[in-house]
Design an enzyme around this catalytic site. Sequence first.
Site, PDB file in Angstrom:
ATOM      1  N   GLU A  81       0.844  -1.192   0.000  1.00 23.78           N
ATOM      2  CA  GLU A  81       0.000   0.000   0.000  1.00 23.78           C
ATOM      3  C   GLU A  81       0.874   1.235   0.000  1.00 23.78           C
ATOM      4  O   GLU A  81       0.377   2.347   0.153  1.00 23.78           O
ATOM      5  CB  GLU A  81      -0.966  -0.018   1.189  1.00 23.78           C
ATOM      6  CG  GLU A  81      -0.326   0.038   2.540  1.00 23.78           C
ATOM      7  CD  GLU A  81      -1.375   0.029   3.649  1.00 23.78           C
ATOM      8  OE1 GLU A  81      -1.531  -1.032   4.260  1.00 23.78           O
ATOM      9  OE2 GLU A  81      -2.010   1.055   3.893  1.00 23.78           O
ATOM     10  N   CYS A 113      -3.806  -2.907   4.182  1.00 22.22           N
ATOM     11  CA  CYS A 113      -2.976  -3.980   4.742  1.00 22.22           C
ATOM     12  C   CYS A 113      -3.476  -5.372   4.362  1.00 22.22           C
ATOM     13  O   CYS A 113      -2.865  -6.373   4.746  1.00 22.22           O
ATOM     14  CB  CYS A 113      -2.916  -3.836   6.260  1.00 22.22           C
ATOM     15  SG  CYS A 113      -2.291  -2.228   6.763  1.00 22.22           S
ATOM     16  N   HIS A 235      -3.585  -9.257  11.507  1.00 23.09           N
ATOM     17  CA  HIS A 235      -2.897  -8.048  11.064  1.00 23.09           C
ATOM     18  C   HIS A 235      -2.616  -7.220  12.314  1.00 23.09           C
ATOM     19  O   HIS A 235      -3.494  -7.030  13.153  1.00 23.09           O
ATOM     20  CB  HIS A 235      -3.781  -7.265  10.082  1.00 23.09           C
ATOM     21  CG  HIS A 235      -3.306  -5.859   9.905  1.00 23.09           C
ATOM     22  ND1 HIS A 235      -2.003  -5.582   9.566  1.00 23.09           N
ATOM     23  CD2 HIS A 235      -3.922  -4.657  10.059  1.00 23.09           C
ATOM     24  CE1 HIS A 235      -1.852  -4.270   9.511  1.00 23.09           C
ATOM     25  NE2 HIS A 235      -2.998  -3.692   9.806  1.00 23.09           N
TER      26      HIS A 235
HETATM   27  N1  COA Z   1       0.462   3.382  30.506  1.00 30.15           N
HETATM   28  C1  COA Z   1      -0.191   2.310  29.997  1.00 30.15           C
HETATM   29  N2  COA Z   1      -1.180   2.399  29.050  1.00 30.15           N
HETATM   30  C2  COA Z   1      -1.480   3.638  28.597  1.00 30.15           C
HETATM   31  C3  COA Z   1      -0.833   4.789  29.081  1.00 30.15           C
HETATM   32  C4  COA Z   1       0.180   4.623  30.075  1.00 30.15           C
HETATM   33  N3  COA Z   1       0.854   5.665  30.575  1.00 30.15           N
HETATM   34  N4  COA Z   1      -1.348   5.860  28.426  1.00 30.15           N
HETATM   35  C5  COA Z   1      -2.300   5.403  27.591  1.00 30.15           C
HETATM   36  N5  COA Z   1      -2.370   4.057  27.682  1.00 30.15           N
HETATM   37  C6  COA Z   1      -3.242   3.144  26.924  1.00 30.15           C
HETATM   38  C7  COA Z   1      -4.663   3.624  26.754  1.00 30.15           C
HETATM   39  O1  COA Z   1      -5.454   3.283  27.881  1.00 30.15           O
HETATM   40  C8  COA Z   1      -5.065   2.906  25.497  1.00 30.15           C
HETATM   41  O2  COA Z   1      -5.363   1.559  25.786  1.00 30.15           O
HETATM   42  P1  COA Z   1      -6.753   0.916  25.299  1.00 30.15           P
HETATM   43  O3  COA Z   1      -6.850   1.107  23.823  1.00 30.15           O
HETATM   44  O4  COA Z   1      -6.629  -0.532  25.661  1.00 30.15           O
HETATM   45  O5  COA Z   1      -7.816   1.643  26.021  1.00 30.15           O
HETATM   46  C9  COA Z   1      -3.785   2.889  24.680  1.00 30.15           C
HETATM   47  O6  COA Z   1      -2.719   3.123  25.593  1.00 30.15           O
HETATM   48  C10 COA Z   1      -3.725   3.982  23.625  1.00 30.15           C
HETATM   49  O7  COA Z   1      -4.013   5.198  24.246  1.00 30.15           O
HETATM   50  P2  COA Z   1      -4.913   6.290  23.517  1.00 30.15           P
HETATM   51  O8  COA Z   1      -5.104   7.434  24.397  1.00 30.15           O
HETATM   52  O9  COA Z   1      -6.142   5.616  22.960  1.00 30.15           O
HETATM   53  O10 COA Z   1      -3.886   6.663  22.346  1.00 30.15           O
HETATM   54  P3  COA Z   1      -4.056   7.535  21.054  1.00 30.15           P
HETATM   55  O11 COA Z   1      -5.211   8.460  21.125  1.00 30.15           O
HETATM   56  O12 COA Z   1      -2.721   8.156  20.846  1.00 30.15           O
HETATM   57  O13 COA Z   1      -4.358   6.502  19.870  1.00 30.15           O
HETATM   58  C11 COA Z   1      -4.127   4.637  18.399  1.00 30.15           C
HETATM   59  C12 COA Z   1      -3.955   5.144  19.846  1.00 30.15           C
HETATM   60  C13 COA Z   1      -3.892   3.159  18.371  1.00 30.15           C
HETATM   61  C14 COA Z   1      -5.530   4.931  17.927  1.00 30.15           C
HETATM   62  C15 COA Z   1      -3.076   5.362  17.515  1.00 30.15           C
HETATM   63  O14 COA Z   1      -1.797   4.939  17.869  1.00 30.15           O
HETATM   64  C16 COA Z   1      -3.296   5.171  16.042  1.00 30.15           C
HETATM   65  O15 COA Z   1      -4.001   5.934  15.395  1.00 30.15           O
HETATM   66  N6  COA Z   1      -2.641   4.139  15.455  1.00 30.15           N
HETATM   67  C17 COA Z   1      -2.789   3.810  14.068  1.00 30.15           C
HETATM   68  C18 COA Z   1      -4.005   2.917  13.921  1.00 30.15           C
HETATM   69  C19 COA Z   1      -3.914   2.132  12.670  1.00 30.15           C
HETATM   70  O16 COA Z   1      -2.857   1.809  12.208  1.00 30.15           O
HETATM   71  N7  COA Z   1      -5.024   1.787  12.103  1.00 30.15           N
HETATM   72  C20 COA Z   1      -4.923   1.154  10.834  1.00 30.15           C
HETATM   73  C21 COA Z   1      -5.945   0.163  10.636  1.00 30.15           C
HETATM   74  S1  COA Z   1      -5.813  -1.225  11.603  1.00 30.15           S
END
Ligand code: COA
Length: 390
Positions: A81, A113, A235
């Site tokens: 991709e 993906c 994935h």
């Molecule tokens: N210690 C432990 N865990 C922590 C933490 C800390 N200090 N701070 C945050 N977390 C946890 C949160 O509770 C959350 O866990 P959960 O999802 O089980 O509830 C996780 O870490 C992520 O935190 P969040 O605030 O949701 O992070 P974010 O707003 O930065 O976004 C993603 C996380 C995954 C959405 C982001 O990394 C993203 O957009 N990734 C790309 C997604 C992708 O590739 N999608 C493609 C299709 S699959």
Amino acid sequence: MTTPIGIHDLAFATGSRVLDLSVIAERLGTEIEKYTIGIGQERMSIPAADEDIVTMGAAAAKQIIDRHGAEGIRTVLFATETGIDQSKAAGVYVHQLLELPATCRVVELKQACYSATAALQFATALVARDPRQRVLVIASDVARYELGSSGEPTQGAGAVAMLVAADPDLVVIEPGSGVFTSDIMDFWRPNGRVTALVDGKYSIRAYLQAVENAWNDYSAQGGFPISEFNRFCYHQPFTKMASKAHRHLIKTAGGDLDPAVLDAQIAPTLKYNRVIGNTYTASIYLALLSLLDSDEELDETKIGFLSYGSGSVAEFFAGTVQPGYRKHLRSEENRSVLAARVPIDASEYLTWHERRDPTELGDFALPNETPGPFRLAGFTDLKRDYAVTQ
Ligand code: COA
């Protein structure tokens, strides 16, 4: 009885540089535990200046050609991709670098993906039609998001190559699968952009919805009951996603929700992706490699595969590990490749992030950095110049 068809050999390559996620955490003022625990990532592979999806794909495929030769290969399917050209298939460069026979068709497949799974299924169909043929499937990607975006800690780079053949040494891909498509905008990369756009939270919900629908279709098609599967490959845009998806699948399918059981079913599949990062199309097959390279004895183990590509398309299918598969692995070499990556600091990371292919005609040479067998030497009038280094 029909001839078993599946993955006869499986090899990987990755960017030769590695970034510890503490570098990103420090820049963004984020607690590192958010990455190591919250999303389940520690490090990410970064390509050197002269590495790209072609050099990584060719490096993975070379291991297969060195071992098996090119006999019977009349098709190369390149899934990505992060394509490098709007017209020419990246696999055509790989075909040249590996000196594959001219009597071959080469094509590129795209659907976020997911497309390596389409390639794998198309390959099994070609081999079913003529079991003397072998199909080389390559999945290669460089995941790059905007600096400071939620996706930034989930970047990575890597490739897998699979030789699909009758009577495979590693994993038989069982007939039948569950499929699901839904036109949504959870992740996309408009033409001209090198960074992907993602609605991260929406993509997690969409992935889980797709898991449910793909499984329901798989069951409706008469697939194996959930109790027959011992291990699951997902994935993995980040490894925690596999845990979320797995729990959702088992809940949907009515399986055992004991956390220790769930963990054992996926833990060995997470090791490589945790230190490589997101490799988009390659990630589910890196999960398989991580599982096969683990200490577990997997003869005859039934694996459930859940492939998801944003946008979105998903597929659930089954594979059976073949007795004696361990003799055909490269586990030590694989671990050495990961250990040999050169750590980069914050400024080298930012330099990589700013890198763009030239957009004006002219000559453009790239520094000689890769330890790999192939390199992108530069551009001449917007044509990519690849070279063999070893
Ligand atoms: N210690 C432990 N865990 C922590 C933490 C800390 N200090 N701070 C945050 N977390 C946890 C949160 O509770 C959350 O866990 P959960 O999802 O089980 O509830 C996780 O870490 C992520 O935190 P969040 O605030 O949701 O992070 P974010 O707003 O930065 O976004 C993603 C996380 C995954 C959405 C982001 O990394 C993203 O957009 N990734 C790309 C997604 C992708 O590739 N999608 C493609 C299709 S699959």
